[in-house]
Scaffold this active site. Structure first.
Site, PDB file in Angstrom:
ATOM      1  N   GLU A  34       0.844  -1.202   0.000  1.00 29.18           N
ATOM      2  CA  GLU A  34       0.000   0.000   0.000  1.00 29.18           C
ATOM      3  C   GLU A  34       0.875   1.246   0.000  1.00 29.18           C
ATOM      4  OE1 GLU A  34      -3.053   0.400  -1.222  1.00 29.18           O
ATOM      5  OE2 GLU A  34      -3.835  -0.957   0.321  1.00 29.18           O
ATOM      6  N   SER A 132     -13.224  -0.190  -6.499  1.00 24.19           N
ATOM      7  CA  SER A 132     -13.017   0.048  -7.932  1.00 24.19           C
ATOM      8  C   SER A 132     -14.219  -0.259  -8.806  1.00 24.19           C
ATOM      9  CB  SER A 132     -11.813  -0.742  -8.460  1.00 24.19           C
ATOM     10  OG  SER A 132     -10.658  -0.082  -8.091  1.00 24.19           O
ATOM     11  N   GLU A 166      -9.666   7.133 -17.423  1.00 21.92           N
ATOM     12  CA  GLU A 166      -9.985   7.701 -16.109  1.00 21.92           C
ATOM     13  C   GLU A 166      -9.129   8.952 -15.830  1.00 21.92           C
ATOM     14  OE1 GLU A 166     -11.298   4.896 -13.364  1.00 21.92           O
ATOM     15  OE2 GLU A 166     -11.173   6.232 -11.647  1.00 21.92           O
ATOM     16  N   ASP A 178      -5.976  -0.499 -10.269  1.00 20.12           N
ATOM     17  CA  ASP A 178      -7.407  -0.819 -10.314  1.00 20.12           C
ATOM     18  C   ASP A 178      -7.762  -1.543 -11.615  1.00 20.12           C
ATOM     19  OD1 ASP A 178      -7.217   0.718  -8.094  1.00 20.12           O
ATOM     20  OD2 ASP A 178      -8.646   2.260  -8.737  1.00 20.12           O
TER      21      ASP A 178
HETATM   22  P1  ADP Z   1     -14.679   3.377  -6.701  1.00 18.49           P
HETATM   23  O1  ADP Z   1     -13.740   3.284  -5.545  1.00 18.49           O
HETATM   24  O2  ADP Z   1     -15.924   2.579  -6.462  1.00 18.49           O
HETATM   25  O3  ADP Z   1     -14.022   3.101  -8.006  1.00 18.49           O
HETATM   26  P2  ADP Z   1     -14.946   5.984  -7.852  1.00 18.49           P
HETATM   27  O4  ADP Z   1     -15.266   7.303  -7.259  1.00 18.49           O
HETATM   28  O5  ADP Z   1     -13.639   5.823  -8.539  1.00 18.49           O
HETATM   29  O6  ADP Z   1     -15.143   4.912  -6.708  1.00 18.49           O
HETATM   30  O7  ADP Z   1     -16.072   5.625  -8.918  1.00 18.49           O
HETATM   31  C1  ADP Z   1     -17.427   5.721  -8.596  1.00 18.49           C
HETATM   32  C2  ADP Z   1     -18.188   6.275  -9.791  1.00 18.49           C
HETATM   33  O8  ADP Z   1     -18.292   5.268 -10.813  1.00 18.49           O
HETATM   34  C3  ADP Z   1     -19.624   6.627  -9.443  1.00 18.49           C
HETATM   35  O9  ADP Z   1     -19.727   7.941  -8.936  1.00 18.49           O
HETATM   36  C4  ADP Z   1     -20.309   6.500 -10.802  1.00 18.49           C
HETATM   37  O10 ADP Z   1     -20.094   7.625 -11.596  1.00 18.49           O
HETATM   38  C5  ADP Z   1     -19.567   5.325 -11.426  1.00 18.49           C
HETATM   39  N1  ADP Z   1     -20.288   4.084 -11.122  1.00 18.49           N
HETATM   40  C6  ADP Z   1     -19.933   3.148 -10.221  1.00 18.49           C
HETATM   41  N2  ADP Z   1     -20.841   2.147 -10.170  1.00 18.49           N
HETATM   42  C7  ADP Z   1     -21.803   2.456 -11.057  1.00 18.49           C
HETATM   43  C8  ADP Z   1     -23.017   1.832 -11.479  1.00 18.49           C
HETATM   44  N3  ADP Z   1     -23.427   0.683 -10.939  1.00 18.49           N
HETATM   45  N4  ADP Z   1     -23.753   2.447 -12.428  1.00 18.49           N
HETATM   46  C9  ADP Z   1     -23.353   3.610 -12.963  1.00 18.49           C
HETATM   47  N5  ADP Z   1     -22.221   4.252 -12.615  1.00 18.49           N
HETATM   48  C10 ADP Z   1     -21.452   3.705 -11.670  1.00 18.49           C
HETATM   49 MG    MG Z   2     -12.406   4.211  -8.815  1.00 18.84          MG
END
Ligand code: ADP
Ligand code: MG
Length: 390
Positions: A34, A132, A166, A178
């Site tokens: 980490e 992720s 991203e 990720d």
């Molecule tokens: P994570 O740690 O889960 O990757 P992020 O902030 O990087 O968190 O990504 C989350 C974003 O990804 C959400 O705000 C949304 O825009 C998109 N996302 C995640 N899951 C979904 C889903 N099931 N349907 C639509 N968009 C999603």
């Molecule tokens: Mg993310």
């Protein structure tokens, strides 16, 4: 209902036909290594058995139409509107659509065909908890376009294009881990990625263990300041240590022995930050033979040591994360527990004896709630296959 059925049914409702294909891409969790990715170190994630599913078909028109079933929203784009992050009617793409659209943009940029599609997608990866969900959307759409565009790429290449999407289209500064874990995951195995060379391989994860992820329900506080500060401390340490160790590029190049000999030249706080990184990279090195030899308890000890170091040296834990780890480490069957991800909130990851995982999860949540007044989410996970067509 599971998310694959959810996606298929939503597709049928929206497009009045059966989807031609189904793509899946998992979330991920990092077990060891980490805050070492930006120090050219090694990370050890697994892909988990929670995933995003896309039901899709070629569109027959020039519009791509996406249904985000979990948000009950639709978005569209064409090759012309894509670079401006817009829909054909001129409105901006909603935030969630930036992930699939960004993937199309990155693939186009690499000269790969992204025929218009109609798609409905759904996921059981919690959003924004550090598992992720975003990379899984990118990789699932990468797989979807590879099947419609009739091309294929090694999974690591797809991961790099996801990272590009991203970083430059969505505008989130993430590393490669990720998308890598999501694209390259293997059932029952842990991945080892060298963040310098991007070479990777998998290692056995003991079949008598499960991974339990515990979400403290404290959202990561906006800590880009804290993160940048730590990166700067690592860079400062490299610059100072390079006076005695000419040629080092990153803390990856400093052994624990050299560090102990030379670290007295570093400012106190820089020394603590760098110590975490140097020792954490050493822990990942030690972990490799342990996993190969099935020495699960010893691997768990390295996870525990990682948490202590993230707390005391790197300064990225919180009282809630410490509480969750402390409770976990006191429960039967727990082999190792630590905060996972950047810290400052989010989740812990626990390696737990398989037959005790249910009881472990049942005790951990209520005890944490009792001590903190916060309601956590607990997920029992297994290492799963990376992104692919079903
Ligand atoms: P994570 O740690 O889960 O990757 P992020 O902030 O990087 O968190 O990504 C989350 C974003 O990804 C959400 O705000 C949304 O825009 C998109 N996302 C995640 N899951 C979904 C889903 N099931 N349907 C639509 N968009 C999603
Ligand atoms: Mg993310």
């Amino acid at each position: 209902m599971n998310p694959s059925d959810t996606a298929i049914q939503a597709f049928q409702r929206r497009f009045s036909e059966q989807p031609r294909y189904l793509a899946r891409a998992p979330g991920r969790v990092n077990l060891l290594g980490e805050h070492v990715d930006y120090n050219d170190g090694f990370v050890m994630p697994i892909a988990i058995d929670r995933a995003t599913y896309i039901a899709f078909s070629p569109a027959g028109a020039d519009h791509t139409t996406l249904v985000a079933v979990d948000f009950n929203e639709t978005a569209q784009f064409t090759a012309e509107t894509l670079p401006d992050r817009k829909q054909p009617d001129g409105s901006p793409l909603p935030e969630w659509a930036l992930y699939p659209a960004g993937m199309a943009w990155a693939l186009d940029g690499a000269g790969l065909s992204t025929p218009a599609m109609q798609a409905a997608f759904a996921s059981d990866i919690p959003r924004g908890s550090g598992l992720s969900s975003s990379a899984s959307i990118e990789m699932a759409f990468g797989v979807a376009w590879s099947s419609l565009g009739n091309w294929s790429l090694p999974p690591m290449q797809l991961a790099r294009l996801g990272q590009k999407a991203e970083n430059h289209y969505v505008g989130v500064n993430c590393g490669i881990m990720d998308q890598f874990a999501c694209a390259c995951g293997e059932e029952g195995r842990l991945l080892l990625l060298d963040c310098r060379s991007l070479e990777y391989r998998s290692l056995p994860l003991p079949s008598d263990t499960l991974i339990v992820v515990a979400d403290t329900s404290v959202r990561r506080k906006l800590s880009s300041g804290g993160y940048n500060e730590r990166r700067a401390a690592c860079e400062q340490a490299v610059r100072r240590l390079a006076r005695d160790l000419p040629g080092i590029q990153a803390l990856r190049d400093v052994s624990v022995e050299s560090f102990n000999r030379l670290s007295r030249h570093l400012p106190v706080l820089v020394k603590k930050r760098a110590r975490h990184v140097v020792e954490e990279i050493e822990r990942t090195r030690q972990a490799i033979p342990l996993l190969e030899q099935g020495k699960t308890h010893e691997f768990g000890h390295l996870m525990n040591a990682c948490h202590t170091s993230l707390r005391d040296n790197y300064g990225v834990s919180t009282p809630e994360l410490d509480t969750m780890v402390e409770i976990a480490q006191s429960l039967p069957g727990c082999l190792g527990a630590r905060l996972t991800g950047a810290g400052f909130g989010g989740c812990t990851v626990n390696l737990v004896a398989r037959e005790q995982a249910e009881a472990f999860a049942r005790s951990l949540g209520p005890e944490y709630e009792w001590r903190t007044g916060l309601h956590p989410e607990i997920y029992i996970c297994q290492a799963s296959q990376g992104a692919g067509l079903l």
